[in-house]
Design an enzyme around this catalytic site. Structure first.
Site, mmCIF file in Angstrom:
data_model
loop_
_atom_site.group_PDB
_atom_site.id
_atom_site.type_symbol
_atom_site.label_atom_id
_atom_site.label_comp_id
_atom_site.label_asym_id
_atom_site.label_seq_id
_atom_site.Cartn_x
_atom_site.Cartn_y
_atom_site.Cartn_z
ATOM 1 N N GLU A 1 0.776 -1.228 0.006
ATOM 2 C CA GLU A 1 0.087 -0.200 -0.038
ATOM 3 C C GLU A 1 0.925 1.291 0.144
ATOM 4 O O GLU A 1 0.155 2.375 -0.273
ATOM 5 C CB GLU A 1 -1.016 -0.042 1.194
ATOM 6 C CG GLU A 1 -2.047 -1.062 1.248
ATOM 7 C CD GLU A 1 -3.179 -0.600 0.219
ATOM 8 O OE1 GLU A 1 -2.925 0.223 -0.379
ATOM 9 O OE2 GLU A 1 -3.860 -1.564 0.063
ATOM 10 N N GLU B 1 7.456 -21.620 8.185
ATOM 11 C CA GLU B 1 7.727 -20.722 9.448
ATOM 12 C C GLU B 1 8.729 -21.270 10.410
ATOM 13 O O GLU B 1 9.398 -20.482 11.001
ATOM 14 C CB GLU B 1 6.369 -20.343 10.037
ATOM 15 C CG GLU B 1 5.808 -21.360 11.047
ATOM 16 C CD GLU B 1 4.591 -20.981 11.855
ATOM 17 O OE1 GLU B 1 4.684 -21.228 13.065
ATOM 18 O OE2 GLU B 1 3.618 -20.393 11.052
#
Length: 310
Positions: A89, A120
């Site tokens: 963004e 992860e």
């Protein structure tokens, strides 16, 4: 019972059972929504104690970007996706280069939309990501991990610290004492209504912190003027209309005059405003913007035009 209680206490807070969750599958949908909403309100409150530290990190990020460094997010699962969202963004909102704020998610691009099992848990992959990005002392590396335990994130932070970068951890559980980072942005959100589902309250708190971090950094860098995103890139019809509206509002020009000014500025809102405030050409106004904030230009007196002698 003793073993069960011991196991429960050993879990990090975000993995524990919420006291209001036991009957969640028995209550009405309206009650589920009400409880979720109350938890979201708790997430907002959980961020408040971290605000001073968020401001410190935002200043460090602004300084890093000003010096040619980067903000690099490192995360896995929901935390990684929130980093990708925030980084993506920044270019359209603040006119930032895509290189300035980047996000790495464990498991690569596929992990943005699909669960990549085991990604992860790979601390070496976290280290490798930092090495691949050639992290250096000008950068800020921000790990995102609700549990504060994710090996991928910890590996990335360890490698970044060794390379002299400033390190940050955004988390919802207190990190272990042996984890060495420059800043911890901790929001103690506690147990989730769906135990361990940190896309809920922990995710909300994490997004609030990331929003505050990058928005404050870019406001500090002059990307916002009087509440407007004056470095917006008008790449579609909605943004083009917004750009023209901003110029009209901030200059008191008529819409047609504002559009002509914006066209002369190559559709750059900030440059159009600088041209209006200074009365200079696009080239000269851009030169002024390189060392003078827009707010200062708005209060400066326009140079008087010379009158020809009789």
């Amino acid at each position: 019972m003793g073993r069960s209680r011991s196991t429960r206490n050993a879990l990090p807070p975000t993995e524990q059972l919420h006291p209001l969750a036991e009957d969640l599958d028995l209550v009405s949908p309206e009650e589920v929504v009400r409880r979720l909403h109350r938890e979201d309100e708790a997430a907002v409150r959980a961020v408040r104690p971290a605000l001073k530290e968020v401001a410190r990190v935002a200043r460090a990020v602004a300084d890093a970007l000003q010096a040619g460094g980067r903000l690099l997010y490192m995360g896995a699962g929901t935390s990684g996706r929130l980093g990708v969202l925030d980084a993506s963004e920044c270019p359209p909102t603040f006119g930032a280069s895509p290189q300035q704020v980047q996000a790495v998610i464990a498991g690569g691009r596929r992990a943005v939309t699909h669960a990549v099992e085991g990604a992860e848990d790979d601390a070496e992959a976290g280290r490798a990501s930092v090495i691949r990005l050639r992290v250096n002392p000008r950068d800020v590396v921000c790990g995102i991990s609700a549990s504060a335990r994710t090996p991928f994130v910890r590996g990335a932070l360890d490698e970044a610290r060794q390379r002299g970068a400033r390190t940050v951890l955004v988390c919802c559980n207190p990190p272990d004492p042996e984890l060495s980072v420059d800043h911890v942005l901790l929001a103690r959100t506690g147990p989730e209504l769906v135990a361990g589902s940190t896309r809920l309250k922990a995710g909300t708190a994490t997004k609030l912190i990331l929003n505050a971090l990058t928005t404050t950094a870019f406001v500090t860098l002059g990307k916002v003027y009087r509440g407007r995103m004056v470095d917006v890139r008008p790449t579609n019809q909605k943004l083009r209309a917004r750009a023209a509206r901003m110029v009209a509002e901030l200059t008191d020009l008529t819409p047609p005059a504002a559009q002509r000014l914006l066209d002369a500025a190559g559709h750059e809102v900030k440059l159009a405003l600088a041209m209006h405030f200074t009365g200079l050409s696009a080239t000269e106004a851009r030169r002024h913007l390189e060392h003078t904030p827009l707010r200062a230009l708005s209060t400066a007196k326009r140079p008087r035009k010379r009158r020809s002698s009789d």
